[in-house]
Design an enzyme around this catalytic site. Structure first.
Site, PDB file in Angstrom:
ATOM      1  N   SER A 113      68.193   2.094  31.480  1.00 41.78           N
ATOM      2  CA  SER A 113      68.168   0.634  31.513  1.00 41.78           C
ATOM      3  C   SER A 113      68.893  -0.022  30.342  1.00 41.78           C
ATOM      4  O   SER A 113      70.081   0.190  30.157  1.00 41.78           O
ATOM      5  CB  SER A 113      66.710   0.188  31.585  1.00 41.78           C
ATOM      6  OG  SER A 113      66.647  -1.177  31.854  1.00 41.78           O
ATOM      7  N   HIS A 114      68.140  -0.750  29.513  1.00 36.18           N
ATOM      8  CA  HIS A 114      68.776  -1.511  28.432  1.00 36.18           C
ATOM      9  C   HIS A 114      69.006  -0.657  27.188  1.00 36.18           C
ATOM     10  O   HIS A 114      69.559  -1.141  26.211  1.00 36.18           O
ATOM     11  CB  HIS A 114      67.898  -2.704  28.075  1.00 36.18           C
ATOM     12  CG  HIS A 114      66.526  -2.286  27.639  1.00 36.18           C
ATOM     13  ND1 HIS A 114      65.590  -1.816  28.529  1.00 36.18           N
ATOM     14  CD2 HIS A 114      65.959  -2.222  26.425  1.00 36.18           C
ATOM     15  CE1 HIS A 114      64.502  -1.497  27.863  1.00 36.18           C
ATOM     16  NE2 HIS A 114      64.691  -1.724  26.582  1.00 36.18           N
ATOM     17  N   ASP A 284      71.420  -6.343  32.410  1.00 38.18           N
ATOM     18  CA  ASP A 284      71.297  -5.170  31.537  1.00 38.18           C
ATOM     19  C   ASP A 284      71.966  -3.922  32.120  1.00 38.18           C
ATOM     20  O   ASP A 284      72.637  -3.992  33.156  1.00 38.18           O
ATOM     21  CB  ASP A 284      69.825  -4.889  31.219  1.00 38.18           C
ATOM     22  CG  ASP A 284      69.075  -4.299  32.399  1.00 38.18           C
ATOM     23  OD1 ASP A 284      69.463  -4.587  33.551  1.00 38.18           O
ATOM     24  OD2 ASP A 284      68.112  -3.539  32.184  1.00 38.18           O
ATOM     25  N   ASP A 286      71.135  -1.305  33.899  1.00 37.15           N
ATOM     26  CA  ASP A 286      70.979  -0.948  35.311  1.00 37.15           C
ATOM     27  C   ASP A 286      70.852  -2.165  36.218  1.00 37.15           C
ATOM     28  O   ASP A 286      70.511  -2.032  37.402  1.00 37.15           O
ATOM     29  CB  ASP A 286      69.783  -0.006  35.492  1.00 37.15           C
ATOM     30  CG  ASP A 286      68.474  -0.648  35.050  1.00 37.15           C
ATOM     31  OD1 ASP A 286      68.517  -1.536  34.181  1.00 37.15           O
ATOM     32  OD2 ASP A 286      67.419  -0.272  35.588  1.00 37.15           O
ATOM     33  N   ASP A 288      68.804  -4.783  36.401  1.00 37.86           N
ATOM     34  CA  ASP A 288      67.563  -5.396  36.887  1.00 37.86           C
ATOM     35  C   ASP A 288      67.074  -6.541  36.007  1.00 37.86           C
ATOM     36  O   ASP A 288      66.205  -7.290  36.406  1.00 37.86           O
ATOM     37  CB  ASP A 288      66.465  -4.355  37.129  1.00 37.86           C
ATOM     38  CG  ASP A 288      66.163  -3.512  35.903  1.00 37.86           C
ATOM     39  OD1 ASP A 288      66.833  -3.694  34.866  1.00 37.86           O
ATOM     40  OD2 ASP A 288      65.263  -2.657  35.988  1.00 37.86           O
ATOM     41  N   ARG A 289      67.632  -6.675  34.792  1.00 39.30           N
ATOM     42  CA  ARG A 289      67.219  -7.786  33.927  1.00 39.30           C
ATOM     43  C   ARG A 289      68.234  -8.916  33.978  1.00 39.30           C
ATOM     44  O   ARG A 289      69.398  -8.682  34.312  1.00 39.30           O
ATOM     45  CB  ARG A 289      67.138  -7.331  32.477  1.00 39.30           C
ATOM     46  CG  ARG A 289      66.108  -6.288  32.243  1.00 39.30           C
ATOM     47  CD  ARG A 289      66.018  -5.988  30.762  1.00 39.30           C
ATOM     48  NE  ARG A 289      64.959  -5.026  30.559  1.00 39.30           N
ATOM     49  CZ  ARG A 289      64.271  -4.889  29.441  1.00 39.30           C
ATOM     50  NH1 ARG A 289      64.559  -5.634  28.408  1.00 39.30           N
ATOM     51  NH2 ARG A 289      63.315  -3.999  29.355  1.00 39.30           N
ATOM     52  N   LYS A 383      62.950  -5.401  39.873  1.00 38.46           N
ATOM     53  CA  LYS A 383      63.458  -6.664  39.375  1.00 38.46           C
ATOM     54  C   LYS A 383      64.962  -6.688  39.622  1.00 38.46           C
ATOM     55  O   LYS A 383      65.577  -5.648  39.828  1.00 38.46           O
ATOM     56  CB  LYS A 383      63.074  -6.895  37.922  1.00 38.46           C
ATOM     57  CG  LYS A 383      63.398  -5.792  36.956  1.00 38.46           C
ATOM     58  CD  LYS A 383      62.730  -6.120  35.630  1.00 38.46           C
ATOM     59  CE  LYS A 383      63.252  -5.237  34.525  1.00 38.46           C
ATOM     60  NZ  LYS A 383      62.410  -4.112  34.220  1.00 38.46           N
TER      61      LYS A 383
HETATM   62  C1  VG1 Z   1      60.030  -2.823  28.772  1.00 38.10           C
HETATM   63  C2  VG1 Z   1      59.548  -4.206  29.153  1.00 38.10           C
HETATM   64  C3  VG1 Z   1      58.894  -4.181  30.517  1.00 38.10           C
HETATM   65  C4  VG1 Z   1      59.895  -3.604  31.544  1.00 38.10           C
HETATM   66  C5  VG1 Z   1      60.370  -2.244  31.079  1.00 38.10           C
HETATM   67  C6  VG1 Z   1      61.427  -1.677  31.979  1.00 38.10           C
HETATM   68  O1  VG1 Z   1      58.936  -1.945  28.695  1.00 38.10           O
HETATM   69  O2  VG1 Z   1      58.648  -4.709  28.188  1.00 38.10           O
HETATM   70  O3  VG1 Z   1      58.496  -5.479  30.872  1.00 38.10           O
HETATM   71  O4  VG1 Z   1      59.288  -3.494  32.804  1.00 38.10           O
HETATM   72  O5  VG1 Z   1      60.924  -2.341  29.768  1.00 38.10           O
HETATM   73  O6  VG1 Z   1      62.523  -2.528  32.052  1.00 38.10           O
HETATM   74  P1  VG1 Z   1      58.252  -1.534  27.295  1.00 38.10           P
HETATM   75  O7  VG1 Z   1      57.201  -0.529  27.665  1.00 38.10           O
HETATM   76  O8  VG1 Z   1      59.332  -1.014  26.423  1.00 38.10           O
HETATM   77  O9  VG1 Z   1      57.690  -2.799  26.731  1.00 38.10           O
HETATM   78  V1  VG1 Z   1      64.071  -1.846  32.174  1.00 38.10           V
HETATM   79  O10 VG1 Z   1      65.155  -3.100  32.586  1.00 38.10           O
HETATM   80  O11 VG1 Z   1      64.186  -1.129  30.660  1.00 38.10           O
HETATM   81  O12 VG1 Z   1      63.922  -0.744  33.365  1.00 38.10           O
HETATM   82 CO    CO Z   2      66.808  -2.441  33.322  1.00 40.05          CO
END
Ligand code: VG1
Ligand code: CO
Length: 550
Positions: A113-114, A284, A286, A288-289, A383
């Site tokens: 992801s990010h 981001d 992937d 989804d953000r 998302k």
């Molecule tokens: C973070 C965010 C959470 C989100 C998750 C995955 O998790 O706070 O809201 O669902 O990332 O998003 P954490 O446990 O680091 O707080 V993504 O776009 O990284 O798949």
């Molecule tokens: Co993501």
């Protein structure tokens, strides 16, 4: 086709986090590391005959290699078909859509992801079930248990598959007379069609042709090809409206996280005073953000969810109204106020998209969101970054108002939940744990204590009872709730790969319109001090300031 049983030794660190397993690329490159984790999934799932698996990722380093391995393991474990996004690329929401549209058994999405990519960055893998959503905890818990005792994995002798050319390749199956098919699909078209079916494209097209200036930043990540097709080809935006839209294996060396810190280039453009454009957005790694910006204006994700809910009927897909909304616990209560006015239910779930799936499948909610730049609806079970961007454009086109004007009017109607999140990234795990333990040790003494104008009402660890399947998830965030509805939440991240990341979520409700123009950091200054005082964060971590503020 021959299936080989390869003996292996278990790793003890394959616990899926908030969204899949994320580790440094170098850890994933260890012999058998990926294979063990994938096999633990296949050992947990009961794969029926003629099952199809979807595979794709955000294009980061190690993606292509992992895809070839998963194809070989899928056939060895009984799948008869694998659908792969062309060049191995599938954004998370597009993967969710493909799983649903083709009614497949599930999918593996390769992404951290990010998190940063490249050879020294992170890699990740998550499994989505047949509804298109992330595997629930009862599956991921079992996978973790299996990963700790695994002794062998199954892999077939499939030759390297060309994943860049659209089309089907058939191989002999595991048993004589059976076949195994790998199909390379163009998931951009499927996803773009879905978006076109949800939003008023003619109205957005007209807006973009009217002199309205926008910039979309894909952050060198997966949404580039999707943004080109949707914003430029289908909606007529000039090519200059796009930036960083060529996916790269290391995201151009950057951090593909759409927030005010990491989407720096876009932020500069959108906060350029009189020269600032009308609308800016980013997504981001992937896809989804999303981050939404107006002219010299930042929309907090919690407010964004509330605005989308309040204006949902302006988009064709939600014209008849929405059934309900859900937000993760740390997300501000702005959307709760909208739900109350619309007289629809509002659910509060733990952090992570996997908790929304049951509510959506049961038809209880239409829109969901998280404070971490995630919003989406029941069109998929993840998302969806570009979806949020298009929804905002649809609302702007329909209301004929700019972003800031929409927000100001929203606050005037509903009041403002002033909100901010402070992240302390990569702190030593022991220090982070001691901060949380120290807060918990005050659970019985804090209630009724006053800090400035705030008085503590109660403290707890958030726990969630899923109303659909009855499962309970505990320890989902440490909360300090004040008598006036303000709150401070402390939570350790489940997606980081270095030390621990401590998140502090701060929220205060402001009904006074005269104070709505205040910057959140100013409005929350007192709360921020209280959070530091109660947690002894500076003393215990040595950090004097957060690494990221949103
Ligand atoms: C973070 C965010 C959470 C989100 C998750 C995955 O998790 O706070 O809201 O669902 O990332 O998003 P954490 O446990 O680091 O707080 V993504 O776009 O990284 O798949
Ligand atoms: Co993501």
């Amino acid at each position: 086709m021959r299936v080989n049983l390869i003996p292996t030794q278990a790793f003890n660190d394959q616990k899926p986090g908030t969204s899949g397993l994320r580790k440094k690329v170098k850890i994933f490159q260890q012999p058998n590391y990926l294979e063990n984790f994938v096999q633990s999934f296949f050992d947990t799932l009961i794969v029926p005959a003629n099952a199809t698996l979807v595979v794709g990722g955000d294009g980061r380093y190690h993606n292509r290699h992992a895809i070839q391995t998963i194809i070989k393991m899928a056939v060895a474990n009984g799948f008869s078909r694998v659908l792969v996004g062309q060049a191995g690329i599938l954004s998370t929401p597009a993967a969710s859509h493909v799983i649903r549209k083709y009614q497949t058994f599930g999918g593996m999405v390769l992404s951290a992801s990010h998190n940063q990519g490249g050879i020294n960055g992170d890699f990740g893998i998550k499994y989505n079930i047949g509804n298109g959503g992330p595997a629930p905890e009862k599956i991921t818990d079992e996978v973790f248990a299996k990963s700790k005792v695994i002794t062998q994995y199954k892999i077939a002798d499939v030759p390297v598959v060309d994943i860049d050319t659209i089309g089907e390749t058939e191989f002999p199956g595991v048993n004589t007379g059976e076949t195994f098919t790998v199909e390379i699909i163009d998931a951009v078209q499927d996803y773009a069609d879905l978006m076109q079916s949800l939003f008023d494209f003619p109205a957005i097209r007209q807006l973009l042709a009217s002199g309205f200036e926008m910039k979309f930043d894909a952050m060198h990540a997966v949404t580039g090809p999707y943004a080109k097709e949707i914003l430029v080809n289908r909606l007529g935006a000039p090519v200059e409206s796009l930036m960083n839209c060529e996916p790269s294996e290391d995201f151009g060396g950057g951090h593909p996280d759409p927030n005010l810190t990491y989407a720096e280039d876009l932020v500069k453009i959108m906060f350029a005073g009189e020269d600032a454009l009308d609308f800016g957005a980013a997504s981001d790694g992937d896809g989804d953000r999303n981050m939404i910006l107006g002219q010299n204006f930042f929309v907090t994700p919690s407010d964004s969810l509330a605005v989308l809910a309040a204006n949902a009927t302006l988009a064709p897909a939600y014209a008849k109204g929405i059934a309900g909304v859900a937000r993760s616990m740390p997300t501000s209560g702005a959307v709760d106020r909208v739900a109350a006015k619309l007289n629809i239910p509002c659910f509060e779930t733990p952090t992570g998209w996997k908790f929304f799936g049951n509510l959506m499948d049961a038809g209880k909610v239409t829109l969901c969101g998280e404070e971490s730049f995630g919003t989406s609806s029941n069109h998929v079970r993840e998302k969806d970054g570009l979806w949020a961007v298009l929804f905002w454009l649809n609302i702007i086109a329909a209301k004929k108002q700019g972003v800031e004007a929409i927000l100001t009017a929203h606050w005037q109607e509903f009041g403002r939940n002033v909100y901010s999140r402070h992240d302390y990234e990569s702190i030593p795990t022991d220090a982070a744990n001691s901060v949380i333990a120290h807060i918990k040790s005050q659970f019985t003494t804090l209630p009724n204590q006053s800090f400035g104008r705030y008085t503590v009402k109660r403290c707890d660890d958030f726990s969630y009872l899923d109303p659909i399947d009855g499962s309970v998830s505990s320890n989902q965030g440490t909360r300090i709730l004040f008598t006036d509805g303000s709150r401070i939440v402390f939570r350790l991240s489940g997606t980081g790969t270095e030390g621990a990341t401590l998140r502090i979520y701060l929220e205060a409700f402001e009904p006074d319109t005269a104070k709505h123009y205040l910057d959140a950091q100013v409005a929350l200054a007192e709360m921020i001090q209280i959070a530091l005082q109660i947690s002894q964060l500076v003393e215990r971590t040595g950090r004097t300031a957060p690494t990221v503020i949103t």
